[in-house]
Write an enzyme that holds these catalytic residues in place. Sequence first.
Site, PDB file in Angstrom:
ATOM      1  N   GLU A 434       0.331   3.445   8.887  1.00  0.00           N
ATOM      2  CA  GLU A 434      -0.250   4.632   8.248  1.00  0.00           C
ATOM      3  C   GLU A 434      -1.757   4.805   8.432  1.00  0.00           C
ATOM      4  O   GLU A 434      -2.443   5.234   7.511  1.00  0.00           O
ATOM      5  CB  GLU A 434       0.109   4.644   6.750  1.00  0.00           C
ATOM      6  CG  GLU A 434       1.607   4.794   6.521  1.00  0.00           C
ATOM      7  CD  GLU A 434       2.004   5.027   5.068  1.00  0.00           C
ATOM      8  OE1 GLU A 434       1.173   4.822   4.179  1.00  0.00           O
ATOM      9  OE2 GLU A 434       3.175   5.413   4.836  1.00  0.00           O
ATOM     10  N   GLU A 530      10.182   4.780   6.831  1.00  0.00           N
ATOM     11  CA  GLU A 530       9.874   4.537   5.410  1.00  0.00           C
ATOM     12  C   GLU A 530      10.305   5.717   4.563  1.00  0.00           C
ATOM     13  O   GLU A 530      10.100   6.874   4.924  1.00  0.00           O
ATOM     14  CB  GLU A 530       8.360   4.377   5.182  1.00  0.00           C
ATOM     15  CG  GLU A 530       7.808   3.006   5.342  1.00  0.00           C
ATOM     16  CD  GLU A 530       6.343   2.922   4.888  1.00  0.00           C
ATOM     17  OE1 GLU A 530       5.911   3.711   4.031  1.00  0.00           O
ATOM     18  OE2 GLU A 530       5.629   2.054   5.419  1.00  0.00           O
TER      19      GLU A 530
HETATM   20  C1  BMA Z   1       4.115   3.319   2.143  1.00  0.00           C
HETATM   21  C2  BMA Z   1       3.747   1.909   2.530  1.00  0.00           C
HETATM   22  C3  BMA Z   1       2.945   1.187   1.496  1.00  0.00           C
HETATM   23  C4  BMA Z   1       3.213   1.646   0.100  1.00  0.00           C
HETATM   24  C5  BMA Z   1       4.439   2.476   0.003  1.00  0.00           C
HETATM   25  C6  BMA Z   1       4.730   2.984  -1.370  1.00  0.00           C
HETATM   26  O1  BMA Z   1       3.233   4.221   2.588  1.00  0.00           O
HETATM   27  O2  BMA Z   1       3.182   1.876   3.794  1.00  0.00           O
HETATM   28  O3  BMA Z   1       1.595   1.308   1.808  1.00  0.00           O
HETATM   29  O4  BMA Z   1       3.286   0.592  -0.745  1.00  0.00           O
HETATM   30  O5  BMA Z   1       4.302   3.544   0.842  1.00  0.00           O
HETATM   31  O6  BMA Z   1       3.725   3.816  -1.864  1.00  0.00           O
END
Ligand code: BMA
Length: 822
Positions: A434, A530
């Site tokens: 990120e 994610e």
């Molecule tokens: C994502 C991850 C972490 C974070 C998670 C929850 O962006 O890369 O940086 O803990 O979200 O917010």
Amino acid sequence: MNRPILFAFLFIQNILSAQFSQRNLSSENWQFKNSKDQNWLPAKVPGTVHLDLMNNRIIPDPYKDENEKKVQWIENENWDYQTAFTVSSEELKNDNIDLVFNGLDTFSEIYLNGKLLKKTDNMFRKWTIPVKQYLKAGKNTVQVKFTSAVNTGKELAKKVPFTMPESPRSFVRKAQYQFGWDWGPRLVTAGIWKDVRLEFWNNAKIISVKDIQKRSDKGENDLHFDVEIYAQNSGDYSLELNKIHQKIALQKGTNTISVPYETRGMKLWQPNGRGEANLYDFEVQLLKNDKNIDRKNIRIGLRTVELIQEKDAKGKSFYFKVNGKPLYIKGTNWIPGDSFSPRMTKEKYRKLIKDTKDANMNMIRIWGGGIYEDDEFYKACDENGILVWQDFMFAGSFYPTDEAFLNNVKEEVKDQVSRLQNHPSIALWCGNNEIDEAIVNWGYQKQFNYSKNDSLQVWKDYKKLFHEVIPNALAENLRSDKNIYWPSSPSIGWGHKESLTEGDSHYWGVWWGEQPFEMYNEKVGRFMSEYGFQGTPTLETTKSMFSGTPDLNLQNPTIKAHEKHARGWDIINEYLKRDYKIPTDFVQYNYVSQLLQARGMQIAIEAHRRAKPYNMGTLYWQLNDCWPVVSWSSIDYLGNWKAFHYQAKRSFEPVLVSVADTDKSYDVYLISDLLKELKADVNFELIDFKGKTLWRTSQPVLINADVSKKIKSISTSEFAKFDLSGAVLKISAEIDAKFEKLFFFNKPKDLKLSKPEITVRKISPSEIEISTDVLAKDIYLVGDAHFSDNFFDLLPGTSKRIVLSKPLEKMEVISLWDVMKN
Ligand code: BMA
């Protein structure tokens, strides 16, 4: 008492094995102290200063109560470590003696017998120091003096003419999560966090053995080994690879010898779900005058991995081909298993990776804010067929690019790649977590009043580090098909529509954006790396947050302190209101918040899988925790499965039935990850919560290998005459592939549940049978054991057998009715 005997043994070993030997210095008696103090205290190596302070009862356990606050002073102090060790005169006869530190956290000065030999500045590097000339026969002393990483980082930050976000963390090459994360405490450690050794060698030593594989057009794997040898003296040597002997001539300096290996008869390494993860052991020996002078053992798997990105009508594909075949990726994201990573055990690594396999996963992403993991992690992945998406350790910030920093990173890449490259599990190397997204979307430039030039500089620096320095260093050290580099995860931030048509995507509209779970059905990208939703840890882990008697109360400050996301509780409550209700009873809250998380994730995973092959991968955020905390994890800090992990296992089954609820119809999909075609007679049955069949039909189904296919569309009008808030659609098949799916038409809070009579029958000390009269939704077996299944639905008049990890004297059973009854 044991010490003299041990020394004698090591001494004899040195002479017998003639040329190469090593001694572990971690097991010596180490001591530490605050550099301001006089008194030395016992320390453990590998370890960290927090653990040493805890062992000496100077600080309380930061994981308990609200102790995290009480230990913040540690990060501003300087810490000294030392030990004495004896070297024999025989050992001193070796031509070369290296002092090797596998990891120092982070800014340190290394002294041997009072002489400063090295300054270190990177937790992720290995330090090898030639020390023969500084050693003496008898007692020697090594000291490692650490300066505060926080203070050093602040000094480094002053060199950049504008304010950098997350300063000073991004200035120090150290695990970034230690500075606090939205699931992690702030615990900035210092110490000797990996093993320390003395290595004795003569003439030459093996630096590395790389297995290099190529897949021929005919689909055969060509294998050879590149053996890198450092020779102090040129001359004739020989090399043995699994008993295949060859004579070699070495030049003074670094030599690379290429050794081909015939792969006929060797079986491929397959990811979980595709067959066996076949591994092969190789031993490389270096000999001089027929005497072994060095050896290295490696374990490899024969496999090829390709990342396929091809333009198509909607954008660009993003999928992995493993051993020549497209593979739908199912998995999760990994964070460090402990804030004090040296205390992670082999067993903990093995269990967590086994848990991913057991939940039908085939990939795990090592997130860039943690550490390059311990060898044990990768070994477990190799053995369980779990592919690894390996981030380099940079996350969510801007990073400096002065020459010293860049050189430091180059060395870090070299050390880590040469340590990890032979693991068949590693599929992809990714520059960072990120950071592209942070630069483009997070508004730091505005927040810190950047000039146009500052902003341009940040982008230039970013390109330099992640599009040039790291990929070049990777290519230099990994000259094979295994070098698949992807600069940043995600490639495009979730605010941009392209994030759903190409590259990998982090979708945080649910949770961060507070959009409804149903949005997951629309926000399906090519590869979801994610997405996630928080749930509370299990009761056992929640209780472990207290040093005394647990006060299980949502208002308790300890409970509150174990949620690190600023709006965490509010977001959970908001979603609870939408789909369930907010229980006041703690146990019920704990239970329903886990159901909520599992429900959200089920919607997401199934939407992704239905969209195959448009979508070719789904990695939820996150597998594990580094302390007891409310988080996105599916397994809590103590290793207990939350409701979500049981759900992940179901949602990742190789053959899955999934129902998409559109306005006009219920569309039933059959998703198969199997490589054979599938024939089944599928039964559809609408059952009311008392067990009465309202409607039924069946249909033969034939689907190709590895597809998602809509097998039926039931018009909503067909069910208009039924009260669907009291009914469930059961879809099942027994032939060829066995599956069963229960589909509910309403949100949990709108279901007309009635009180189930749940009976538990003991089959054996470790097996029980659960049955119910009416529908029992989300049965939760409450007890401190692992259950083969939990948080499951049971249809009226049916039963289910459950295996327990250990016999329980007491077990409670609750279901959703208990929460929703009032
Ligand atoms: C994502 C991850 C972490 C974070 C998670 C929850 O962006 O890369 O940086 O803990 O979200 O917010």
